[in-house]
Design an enzyme around this catalytic site. Sequence first.
Site, PDB file in Angstrom:
ATOM      1  CE  LYS A  27       5.670   7.036   2.001  1.00  0.00           C
ATOM      2  NZ  LYS A  27       6.665   6.321   0.841  1.00  0.00           N
ATOM      3  CE1 TYR A  67       3.074   2.426  -0.434  1.00  0.00           C
ATOM      4  CE2 TYR A  67       2.867   1.505   1.833  1.00  0.00           C
ATOM      5  CZ  TYR A  67       3.090   2.440   0.919  1.00  0.00           C
ATOM      6  OH  TYR A  67       3.484   3.777   1.236  1.00  0.00           O
ATOM      7  CG  ASN A 134       9.342   8.500  -0.279  1.00  0.00           C
ATOM      8  OD1 ASN A 134       8.673   8.145   0.721  1.00  0.00           O
ATOM      9  ND2 ASN A 134       9.381   8.341  -1.476  1.00  0.00           N
ATOM     10  CG  HIS A 137       0.990   7.481  -0.322  1.00  0.00           C
ATOM     11  ND1 HIS A 137       1.480   6.605  -1.229  1.00  0.00           N
ATOM     12  CD2 HIS A 137      -0.425   7.597  -0.374  1.00  0.00           C
ATOM     13  CE1 HIS A 137       0.306   6.093  -2.037  1.00  0.00           C
ATOM     14  NE2 HIS A 137      -0.674   6.908  -1.397  1.00  0.00           N
TER      15      HIS A 137
HETATM   16  P1  IDP Z   1       5.449   7.022  -4.944  1.00  0.00           P
HETATM   17  O1  IDP Z   1       5.575   6.600  -3.402  1.00  0.00           O
HETATM   18  O2  IDP Z   1       6.305   8.128  -5.250  1.00  0.00           O
HETATM   19  O3  IDP Z   1       4.152   6.841  -5.552  1.00  0.00           O
HETATM   20  P2  IDP Z   1       5.860   4.112  -5.422  1.00  0.00           P
HETATM   21  O4  IDP Z   1       6.633   3.798  -6.557  1.00  0.00           O
HETATM   22  O5  IDP Z   1       4.244   4.105  -5.414  1.00  0.00           O
HETATM   23  O6  IDP Z   1       6.243   5.616  -5.373  1.00  0.00           O
HETATM   24  O7  IDP Z   1       6.604   3.355  -4.446  1.00  0.00           O
HETATM   25  C1  IDP Z   1       5.970   3.386  -3.012  1.00  0.00           C
HETATM   26  C2  IDP Z   1       7.117   3.749  -1.999  1.00  0.00           C
HETATM   27  O8  IDP Z   1       8.051   2.449  -1.868  1.00  0.00           O
HETATM   28  C3  IDP Z   1       7.959   4.926  -2.255  1.00  0.00           C
HETATM   29  O9  IDP Z   1       7.372   6.077  -1.859  1.00  0.00           O
HETATM   30  C4  IDP Z   1       9.236   4.512  -1.571  1.00  0.00           C
HETATM   31  O10 IDP Z   1       9.018   4.756  -0.095  1.00  0.00           O
HETATM   32  C5  IDP Z   1       9.157   3.089  -1.993  1.00  0.00           C
HETATM   33  N1  IDP Z   1      10.080   2.402  -3.056  1.00  0.00           N
HETATM   34  C6  IDP Z   1       9.471   2.880  -4.238  1.00  0.00           C
HETATM   35  N2  IDP Z   1      10.679   2.476  -5.174  1.00  0.00           N
HETATM   36  C7  IDP Z   1      11.674   1.869  -4.593  1.00  0.00           C
HETATM   37  C8  IDP Z   1      12.948   1.534  -4.622  1.00  0.00           C
HETATM   38  O11 IDP Z   1      13.215   1.267  -5.785  1.00  0.00           O
HETATM   39  N3  IDP Z   1      13.731   0.797  -3.795  1.00  0.00           N
HETATM   40  C9  IDP Z   1      13.163   1.145  -2.396  1.00  0.00           C
HETATM   41  N4  IDP Z   1      12.217   1.899  -1.995  1.00  0.00           N
HETATM   42  C10 IDP Z   1      11.341   2.251  -2.886  1.00  0.00           C
HETATM   43 MG    MG Z   2       2.927   5.143  -5.530  1.00  0.00          MG
END
Ligand code: IDP
Ligand code: MG
Length: 159
Positions: A27, A67, A134, A137
Amino acid sequence: MNRPHSTITLARVVSEKTIEHTLVLIKPDGVKRQLVGEVISRIEKKGYVISGLKLMEPSLAILEKHYEEHKGKHFYQPLVDFMMSGPIVAMVVTGYRVIEGFRNLAGVTDPTNAAPGTIRGDLAADTGKAVVENIVHGSDSSQSAAREISIFFPDFPNL
Ligand code: IDP
Ligand code: MG
């Protein structure tokens, strides 16, 4: 020949293992912080193969598709804005059980809780923003992997 049942079962399980491909994105936070080499190094040292790789600035259309499962959630718009805030690296990573394996290398979504030793646990922290930054992905299932690879690498063969 009278083979023991356990031998037959093991042979069947082993022969059913198939090579997988997963979509990995570094990212904008990872690219800005010059962690591209670090992330790729962890993937390669684990034993996975990079089968596709590009530095790109994804369009809104690509990110909306990628997304789409998060549309309507409170972090959706901040997430899309964050993903458009700078270049990303998109990769197809290949290996046996790589979908699960890369998710384990990445660690859980929230970097505060991601285990030390993981990419998110070692390299990211909560920044207090509306979107969790983070670093990476990784696809979460074989269906997601096929869908996501076709978005970022429409010419990738054999999905
Ligand atoms: P993942 O990347 O671990 O699969 P997902 O639930 O698919 O997590 O969410 C996609 C991305 O959205 C996450 O990697 C993170 O950057 C962001 N994200 C997910 N949940 C939250 C939240 O509760 N608050 C803020 N950002 C979030
Ligand atoms: Mg995800």
